[in-house]
Design an enzyme around this catalytic site. Structure first.
Site, PDB file in Angstrom:
ATOM      1  N   ARG A   1       3.845  -7.356  51.799  1.00 54.17           N
ATOM      2  CA  ARG A   1       5.304  -6.847  52.281  1.00 54.17           C
ATOM      3  C   ARG A   1       6.264  -8.179  51.103  1.00 54.17           C
ATOM      4  O   ARG A   1       5.744  -8.689  51.365  1.00 54.17           O
ATOM      5  CB  ARG A   1       5.804  -7.016  54.094  1.00 54.17           C
TER       6      ARG A   1
ATOM      7  N   LYS B   1       2.968  -8.901  60.096  1.00 52.49           N
ATOM      8  CA  LYS B   1       4.752  -7.982  61.228  1.00 52.49           C
ATOM      9  C   LYS B   1       4.022  -8.148  62.825  1.00 52.49           C
ATOM     10  O   LYS B   1       2.405  -8.391  63.152  1.00 52.49           O
ATOM     11  CB  LYS B   1       4.761  -7.050  61.417  1.00 52.49           C
TER      12      LYS B   1
ATOM     13  N   HIS C   1       9.534  -2.583  48.217  1.00 43.96           N
ATOM     14  CA  HIS C   1       9.010  -2.317  49.200  1.00 43.96           C
ATOM     15  C   HIS C   1       8.131  -0.286  47.921  1.00 43.96           C
ATOM     16  O   HIS C   1       7.683  -0.276  49.131  1.00 43.96           O
ATOM     17  CB  HIS C   1      10.277  -1.486  49.909  1.00 43.96           C
TER      18      HIS C   1
ATOM     19  N   ARG D   1       4.787  -1.169  46.943  1.00 42.00           N
ATOM     20  CA  ARG D   1       4.334  -1.421  48.171  1.00 42.00           C
ATOM     21  C   ARG D   1       4.009   0.284  48.804  1.00 42.00           C
ATOM     22  O   ARG D   1       2.387   0.376  48.906  1.00 42.00           O
ATOM     23  CB  ARG D   1       4.871  -2.159  49.253  1.00 42.00           C
TER      24      ARG D   1
ATOM     25  N   HIS E   1      -0.317  -2.180  59.597  1.00 41.72           N
ATOM     26  CA  HIS E   1       0.347  -0.769  60.221  1.00 41.72           C
ATOM     27  C   HIS E   1      -0.299  -1.137  62.134  1.00 41.72           C
ATOM     28  O   HIS E   1      -1.517  -0.915  61.677  1.00 41.72           O
ATOM     29  CB  HIS E   1       0.080   0.185  59.349  1.00 41.72           C
TER      30      HIS E   1
ATOM     31  N   TYR F   1       1.468   8.719  54.332  1.00 44.47           N
ATOM     32  CA  TYR F   1       1.518   8.834  52.945  1.00 44.47           C
ATOM     33  C   TYR F   1       0.460   9.945  52.370  1.00 44.47           C
ATOM     34  O   TYR F   1      -0.187  10.903  51.603  1.00 44.47           O
ATOM     35  CB  TYR F   1       0.384   7.749  53.307  1.00 44.47           C
TER      36      TYR F   1
END
Length: 299
Positions: free
Chosen positions: A149, A173, A238, A241, A264, A273
Site C-alpha cells: 500500500r 492496516k 494503488h 498494487r 487482507h 481479483y
C-alpha cells in the site's frame, strides 16, 4: 442502559482491540453511529425496528455504497450490544441492504508495466545515475513487486529490506503483521538507493524531517506513466498494487496466498481479483477461441 456515547466508545474499543479495525474504519463507524444517535434523539441503543427504519429513511438521497456502509456500521453495533447483554434483541434486521455492485479495480497490462520499467532502466543507466532515479527504481520495484500500500511504502524504516532476506515483516492496516515477499530485483534496487540515504535517517524514503508523502508518491508515479506513454489518469500507486495482485492471479497464484501477501483481513476482499481474472478469460474466449469465425450450427 448506558447512554449512546459511552456504548459507542465501548464498541469502537472492541473493534480496535478484537477486530483490529483500521483507523479510517473506526473513524467512519464513529461518524455514522453518532449521526444515527442524533437522528434517534440520543436513544440509538434502545431503538426498536420502527425507530431504526425512521433513521434509515433519512439516507434516501445518499449513494447506495454510502447507505451500505452506514447500515453495516449499525448492524455491527447492534450485534455488539446483543453479545454484551445490553439488548435482548437485534433490530438490525430493519436496516436496508442496498444492492451495490462493486466495480472491478483498475489495473494495468503487463505491457504497461514493462513500458514503465523500461523507462526506469533507461534512467538508471545514465552515467552518473541520478539519486532520484535510484529512488524511483526502489519505489516501483516495491510497489509492483511486493504489492505494498502507498502508506506502507513511504513509511518503511531504513532497515526494512535486508539484502540477504527474501522477505520483510510489515505492519499494515489495523496493526496486522504480514510477511511480504521480496524479489532479487527489489532487494538490489533498495540496496542501490539506500547508499544515498543518510545513515541517521529512520526512513528508507526520507523527505525533509519526515518521509516521502503519499501525495508526492502519487505525483512520481503519474510522471513516470506519462514518460512511458501511459495516460496518467489510468495510474496511481494503488493501481500498481492491483496490477501486482491481478498478474499474480493470472500466473496461477493461490487466492489464500494472495490474501496473505496483500494483507487482507477478509478473503472476500481478495476475491475481487477473481472477477478481474474471469473478465480476462471471457475476453480471451471471445477474441481467441477457434470457433469464433465458424458458422453457427443451424437447427
Amino acid at each position: 442502559m448506558t447512554g449512546d456515547a459511552a456504548l459507542i466508545d465501548r464498541f469502537l474499543e472492541m473493534m480496535a482491540a478484537e477486530a483490529g479495525a483500521a483507523r479510517n474504519t473506526l473513524s467512519a463507524y464513529e461518524t455514522d453511529l453518532r449521526l444515527a444517535s442524533d437522528a434517534s434523539g440520543g436513544r440509538l441503543a434502545q431503538a426498536d425496528a420502527a425507530a431504526i427504519g425512521r433513521v434509515s429513511d433519512g439516507w434516501s438521497a445518499l449513494a447506495p455504497a454510502t447507505v451500505a456502509r452506514k447500515a453495516a456500521a449499525l448492524r455491527r453495533f447492534f450485534a455488539f450490544l446483543l453479545d454484551e447483554g445490553f439488548r435482548a434483541d437485534d433490530p438490525g434486521i430493519a436496516l436496508p441492504r442496498p444492492g451495490t455492485t462493486r466495480g472491478l479495480p483498475r489495473t494495468l497490462s503487463t505491457g504497461d508495466v514493462d513500458a514503465m520499467f523500461a523507462a526506469i532502466t533507461a534512467r538508471v543507466a545514465r552515467d552518473p545515475p541520478d539519486r532520484n532515479d535510484l529512488r524511483l527504481s526502489a519505489l516501483f520495484e516495491l510497489l509492483y513487486g511486493s504489492g505494498l500500500r502507498a502508506t506502507e511504502l513511504v513509511s518503511l524504516p531504513r532497515g526494512a529490506v535486508a539484502s540477504d532476506r527474501p522477505y520483510m515483516i510489515l505492519k499494515g492496516k489495523g496493526g496486522r503483521e504480514r510477511m511480504v515477499p521480496l524479489s532479487d530485483r527489489a532487494r538490489a534496487a533498495v540496496a542501490a538507493w539506500r547508499d544515498h540515504v543518510p545513515a541517521d535517517s529512520p526512513w528508507l524514503f526520507p523527505s525533509g524531517k519526515a518521509h516521502l508523502t503519499r501525495v508526492r508518491l502519487y505525483q512520481i508515479v503519474r510522471a513516470l506513466a506519462a514518460e512511458a506513454g501511459i495516460p496518467p489518469d489510468r495510474i496511481s500507486p494503488h493501481v500498481l498494487r492491483h496490477a501486482f495482485a491481478t498478474h499474480l492471479l493470472e500466473g496461477g497464484a493461490d487466492l489464500r496466498a494472495l490474501q496473505a501477501m496483500l494483507g487482507h483481513a477478509d478473503i472476500a476482499t481478495t476475491e475481487i481479483y477473481t472477477h478481474v481474472d474471469r473478465a480476462r478469460l471471457v475476453r480471451l474466449v471471445n477474441e481467441r477461441h477457434p470457433l469464433i469465425d465458424a458458422a453457427p450450427v443451424r437447427p
